[in-house]
Design an enzyme around this catalytic site. Structure first.
Site, PDB file in Angstrom:
ATOM      1  N   HIS A 100       0.840  -1.199   0.000  1.00 32.49           N
ATOM      2  CA  HIS A 100       0.000   0.000   0.000  1.00 32.49           C
ATOM      3  C   HIS A 100       0.868   1.239   0.000  1.00 32.49           C
ATOM      4  O   HIS A 100       1.833   1.340   0.745  1.00 32.49           O
ATOM      5  CB  HIS A 100      -0.962   0.020   1.195  1.00 32.49           C
ATOM      6  CG  HIS A 100      -0.303  -0.220   2.513  1.00 32.49           C
ATOM      7  ND1 HIS A 100       0.060  -1.479   2.950  1.00 32.49           N
ATOM      8  CD2 HIS A 100       0.083   0.628   3.484  1.00 32.49           C
ATOM      9  CE1 HIS A 100       0.627  -1.394   4.125  1.00 32.49           C
ATOM     10  NE2 HIS A 100       0.669  -0.118   4.478  1.00 32.49           N
ATOM     11  N   HIS A 102       1.099   5.231   0.800  1.00 38.46           N
ATOM     12  CA  HIS A 102       0.475   6.271   1.631  1.00 38.46           C
ATOM     13  C   HIS A 102       0.555   7.601   0.902  1.00 38.46           C
ATOM     14  O   HIS A 102       1.625   7.970   0.397  1.00 38.46           O
ATOM     15  CB  HIS A 102       1.231   6.442   2.954  1.00 38.46           C
ATOM     16  CG  HIS A 102       1.185   5.278   3.889  1.00 38.46           C
ATOM     17  ND1 HIS A 102       0.367   5.240   4.996  1.00 38.46           N
ATOM     18  CD2 HIS A 102       1.867   4.100   3.893  1.00 38.46           C
ATOM     19  CE1 HIS A 102       0.551   4.104   5.652  1.00 38.46           C
ATOM     20  NE2 HIS A 102       1.471   3.395   5.003  1.00 38.46           N
TER      21      HIS A 102
HETATM   22  P1  AMP Z   1       1.794   0.382   7.295  1.00 38.79           P
HETATM   23  O1  AMP Z   1       2.386   0.659   8.638  1.00 38.79           O
HETATM   24  O2  AMP Z   1       2.534   1.037   6.160  1.00 38.79           O
HETATM   25  O3  AMP Z   1       1.563  -1.089   7.067  1.00 38.79           O
HETATM   26  O4  AMP Z   1       0.390   1.103   7.288  1.00 38.79           O
HETATM   27  C1  AMP Z   1      -0.814   0.463   7.540  1.00 38.79           C
HETATM   28  C2  AMP Z   1      -1.877   1.529   7.589  1.00 38.79           C
HETATM   29  O5  AMP Z   1      -3.136   0.901   7.465  1.00 38.79           O
HETATM   30  C3  AMP Z   1      -1.888   2.328   8.889  1.00 38.79           C
HETATM   31  O6  AMP Z   1      -1.707   3.706   8.588  1.00 38.79           O
HETATM   32  C4  AMP Z   1      -3.276   2.045   9.465  1.00 38.79           C
HETATM   33  O7  AMP Z   1      -3.841   3.170  10.073  1.00 38.79           O
HETATM   34  C5  AMP Z   1      -4.067   1.619   8.240  1.00 38.79           C
HETATM   35  N1  AMP Z   1      -5.180   0.740   8.470  1.00 38.79           N
HETATM   36  C6  AMP Z   1      -5.179  -0.406   9.195  1.00 38.79           C
HETATM   37  N2  AMP Z   1      -6.414  -0.977   9.154  1.00 38.79           N
HETATM   38  C7  AMP Z   1      -7.188  -0.174   8.385  1.00 38.79           C
HETATM   39  C8  AMP Z   1      -8.555  -0.215   7.951  1.00 38.79           C
HETATM   40  N3  AMP Z   1      -9.380  -1.202   8.312  1.00 38.79           N
HETATM   41  N4  AMP Z   1      -9.018   0.787   7.172  1.00 38.79           N
HETATM   42  C9  AMP Z   1      -8.190   1.795   6.805  1.00 38.79           C
HETATM   43  N5  AMP Z   1      -6.901   1.884   7.165  1.00 38.79           N
HETATM   44  C10 AMP Z   1      -6.400   0.919   7.946  1.00 38.79           C
END
Ligand code: AMP
Ligand code: ZN
Length: 141
Positions: A100, A102
């Site tokens: 993903h 950001h």
């Molecule tokens: P990372 O640390 O790069 O893996 O980022 C994961 C991101 O996913 C974090 O910023 C979380 O806030 C976000 N996240 C986790 N679960 C959800 C969800 N159900 N809907 C939207 N964002 C999410």
């Protein structure tokens, strides 16, 4: 789809999300724990854990969506800039093992710092080490 992957469950509609963009290959939605208003995640619909696992066509689709959405996100929250980044792999802080990107809107007074601020002491690399590293990357690409 990976049954135990939270982002696959969002793609499948089993977990709700605030979707901001969707096409055949990509889904984008608001981060549930935003670092800034408008913080958006852009994911391939197919499950791939890291950049190395992502096929080239899916990578192109994700980047095309990032390219389209970054100015849209900035405009939506009136941000003059954004940090666009991937935590790629567990050691880099990736918590959700589904690739993903950001898009984090940035503001002059947000107290945030550049990606360079993530790192402490920088390695002191000699010319021959740099040459070896460049060759190794070139060979692996
Ligand atoms: P990372 O640390 O790069 O893996 O980022 C994961 C991101 O996913 C974090 O910023 C979380 O806030 C976000 N996240 C986790 N679960 C959800 C969800 N159900 N809907 C939207 N964002 C999410
Ligand atoms: Zn997944």
């Amino acid at each position: 789809m990976m049954d135990d992957c939270i982002f696959c469950q969002i793609v499948a509609g089993d977990i709700p999300s605030r979707t901001v963009y969707e096409d055949d290959a990509v889904l984008a939605f608001l981060d549930a724990n935003p670092l800034a208003p408008g913080h958006t995640l852009v994911i391939p619909k197919a499950h791939h854990e890291t950049m190395a696992d992502l096929p080239e066509d899916a990578a192109s689709d994700v980047f095309a969506a990032l390219h389209r959405l970054t100015p849209a996100v900035e405009a939506a929250v009136d941000a003059p800039a954004s940090t666009v980044a991937f935590n790629n792999g567990e050691e880099a802080g990736q918590e959700v093992p589904h690739v993903h990107g950001h898009i984090v809107p940035r503001f002059s007074d947000d107290g945030g710092r550049p990606i360079h601020a993530l790192f402490g002491d920088r390695p002191d690399l000699a010319d021959d080490e740099l040459a070896d590293i460049a060759t190794a990357i070139e060979d692996a690409a």
